[in-house]
Structure formats: structure tokens, C-alpha cells
Design a protein around this motif. Sequence first.
Motif, PDB file in Angstrom:
ATOM      1  N   GLN A  12      49.564  36.584  46.399  1.00  0.00           N
ATOM      2  CA  GLN A  12      50.384  36.128  47.520  1.00  0.00           C
ATOM      3  C   GLN A  12      50.952  34.733  47.263  1.00  0.00           C
ATOM      4  N   ASN A  13      50.166  33.869  46.638  1.00  0.00           N
ATOM      5  CA  ASN A  13      50.673  32.529  46.344  1.00  0.00           C
ATOM      6  C   ASN A  13      51.856  32.584  45.376  1.00  0.00           C
ATOM      7  N   LYS A  14      51.752  33.446  44.363  1.00  0.00           N
ATOM      8  CA  LYS A  14      52.862  33.568  43.423  1.00  0.00           C
ATOM      9  C   LYS A  14      54.081  34.177  44.108  1.00  0.00           C
ATOM     10  N   LEU A  15      53.876  35.173  44.953  1.00  0.00           N
ATOM     11  CA  LEU A  15      54.986  35.786  45.673  1.00  0.00           C
ATOM     12  C   LEU A  15      55.706  34.741  46.523  1.00  0.00           C
ATOM     13  N   LYS A 357      54.241  48.012  36.752  1.00  0.00           N
ATOM     14  CA  LYS A 357      53.009  47.337  37.178  1.00  0.00           C
ATOM     15  C   LYS A 357      53.138  46.893  38.635  1.00  0.00           C
ATOM     16  N   PHE A 358      53.780  47.707  39.434  1.00  0.00           N
ATOM     17  CA  PHE A 358      54.031  47.372  40.838  1.00  0.00           C
ATOM     18  C   PHE A 358      52.700  47.093  41.541  1.00  0.00           C
ATOM     19  N   GLY A 359      52.676  46.013  42.330  1.00  0.00           N
ATOM     20  CA  GLY A 359      51.461  45.620  43.030  1.00  0.00           C
ATOM     21  C   GLY A 359      50.563  44.717  42.215  1.00  0.00           C
ATOM     22  N   ILE A 360      50.821  44.627  40.905  1.00  0.00           N
ATOM     23  CA  ILE A 360      50.085  43.715  40.020  1.00  0.00           C
ATOM     24  C   ILE A 360      50.932  42.476  39.766  1.00  0.00           C
ATOM     25  N   PHE A 361      52.213  42.694  39.461  1.00  0.00           N
ATOM     26  CA  PHE A 361      53.168  41.594  39.314  1.00  0.00           C
ATOM     27  C   PHE A 361      53.927  41.442  40.629  1.00  0.00           C
ATOM     28  N   PRO A 362      53.857  40.301  41.301  1.00  0.00           N
ATOM     29  CA  PRO A 362      54.581  40.109  42.566  1.00  0.00           C
ATOM     30  C   PRO A 362      56.090  40.233  42.420  1.00  0.00           C
TER      31      PRO A 362
END
Length: 379
Positions: A12-15, A357-362
Motif C-alpha cells: 500500500q505504501n508503494k501504491l 504478477k497482479f496483486g504482487i506489484f502495485p
Amino acid sequence: MITWTPSRKDYQNKLQRLDKSPDFAKDKNGVWHKDVFDPDVAKDAMDDFNAHFQQDNGGPYAPDSEIMKRTKNHPTDDASEAAYRWRAQMGSSSLDLSNHVTVTKIYTDDDEKIPISVYTPELADPNESLGAIIAFHGGGWLGGNVLVNEHFCKYMAEIARVRVFNVDYRLAPEFPAFTGVNDCYHATMWIIEHAEKLHVDLSLVAVYGDSSGANNAAVVAYMDRANGNHYITNQFMAYPCESLDPATQAKYDWPEDKYNMDSLMQQRYQKDTLFSVKGKQLLQKVYVGKEDPTDPRISPLNMSDDMMAKMPPALIATDEFDPLRPQGYGYAQRLAENGVSAHYINYKGMTHAFLDKFGIFPQGEHFAWEAAHWLHSGK
């Protein structure tokens, strides 16, 4: 099997940091352009999540395709055997971020019986008509599967409030050009013809794909226009391969020495990039075959200006470390030069097929929100 995933807090922080990237601005070529990046990652470096996943990813996720299970035709020449090895190593596991999305399976009611996975968001009225996204998975025309891109499609159904139709099409080397893209076009037209029964609102019919599936999306939009239909209202795609014509590819070639790569990226590029020199030679043999690679149904970048001008608005995402990056921007540029609205996003620090890698990489979730907003913004 997924070995490594970031903590929810780190994700979440990266997103949130990605969301602070500058907005679209029109560049000198008329393309609405934006770079998306994490300011905590050094310029010209691989994203830290991406680097971690490269080292600890649990291996490929390459489930069998339902439509390909039907075929008894299995070429055994050297090129075909190489293609089967590629097929076995394609794809990655991903995470399901969607909520209350229903998954069903339908088939075109003809001899081909093309399988189509349908993702429907939670509805008070199950018969409500919604816009449609018609999706085509990646895999270099050799592999891939509707299960690989399913989590992205489910999430798009939820946040864009549309029905998503994920088409299972035939692959090379068993079925070289133009079989697979004809399956995609046929399934698209079948969905449109049965719009009332499928509860599709034809005011929004978008085609979507990643990598080779992005090529299929552009070709389906091209065939829609060439056949005088104009059903497709939008096209959006990720890291597209828009040409298998050697002469056109030469204009967009991006050798590894033209952009910065650390030793890990150099190893990956040289070892397993289907769209590097060795991979492109293989695709010529097993996919293009005897067909003309300049045909826009293989190389949408070869469309005439007149046809480009008829194409629907586009949203195109690329990744920084990808030999296909120039083709993605080149397609956006050609559309813009011919008066078609073209939005282009480049994800810094990312490599080809990051949506697997959806959900792993924001970055995947970020692109989903960008696409959902773009589809409903009227651009």
C-alpha cells in the motif's frame, strides 16, 4: 505457487507513492504521456519489488489452455519444440484483489465453440446491461492462458463496473497466423451480436490485451474498422508487440546497450526475452510462417494513415526495461499523428509482463485504476 509477496503495508505504501506521479501531459508528438515511478527507487534502476520477485518467484505458472486441449496437431520440428519450451515457462501466479465478482464460462454457439470466461461485478439486478471489456491474454502467440490474466480481469470488472470477457484462443505452432487473432475477432463479434442476451451495453465495448494479446486487441479493432463496423469504442493494452515485420521492427529496435540495465537485467534480457533477436526469429517461423509480416493483422504498426485515423482512442502502458517499449510508444505516436486520442504510461523500474504478477506489484493495480478512469472519462 508464489514464493514471495510484499507485506500489505509495503504494498500500500508503494501504491501511494506511485499515485503521486505527475499527471498526463501532451508531448511534442501529440501523445498524452506520463511516467509512473516510485521516488524511493533510484533512477534507471529496477523496482525493488520487481528485483525481489526475480530472485524468489516460485517458477512459471503455465496451465493448459482449454481450447488447445482439443487439438491433436502437434508439430515436431525444431522450431515447434522450442515454442513448446517457451510455452512451459510462460506466466506467473498472481493474487485476487477483487470482491464479489462472479466467474462464468460461455462458448460461441458455432462449430468453433470458443471458450470465453466472463467476469461480472456484484449487481443488484443480474440482468443489468453493462459496458464490456473483451480481453486477450499474452504469451507470444505461443502460450499463455485465461487463468494467467484472470485476476486482472476480475479486478477490472469490479472497479470499472463492466462485464469482462476473457477469450481463450488458439496458439502457434499448432495454429499459426491468422487462426488465433481470427478467434479473437470472431469471439468479439459474437459477443456484440449477442449483446442483449449477454447484457452488454454497446455504448462501451473496449478491447484489451497484454503483450501479444495487445497485438490481438489492436488487430481486432483494426478488423472492426476495416469491415466497416465501428463497434469497438476503446482499445487499451500493456507492453504491446505491434509489429512482427522485420523492416518495421528495425525502426523500433532498442538494443540492450541503449538503456541502462544492471547485471541481473542483462542476464534476464539475454536469457528469456521472447522479443529479443532469437525470440523474434522463432516467432517468424512458428507464428508468421508463410503469411506476409507487413499485413496489419500481424503488424498493426503497418496500418495506413487512413486506417490509423479510423481507430478508437487508446491507452497504452509500457515498462522501462523491455525491448517492446519503443513499439508501444510508436503505436501511440502513430495514432496521435492521425488525430486519434492516445494516452501512454511508462512504468519505471518494471519489466515485461508485470501484470502477470497482479496483486504482487502495485503497478498492476495502479494501471487497472488508470484504465478504469480512462474508460469512463470520455477521452
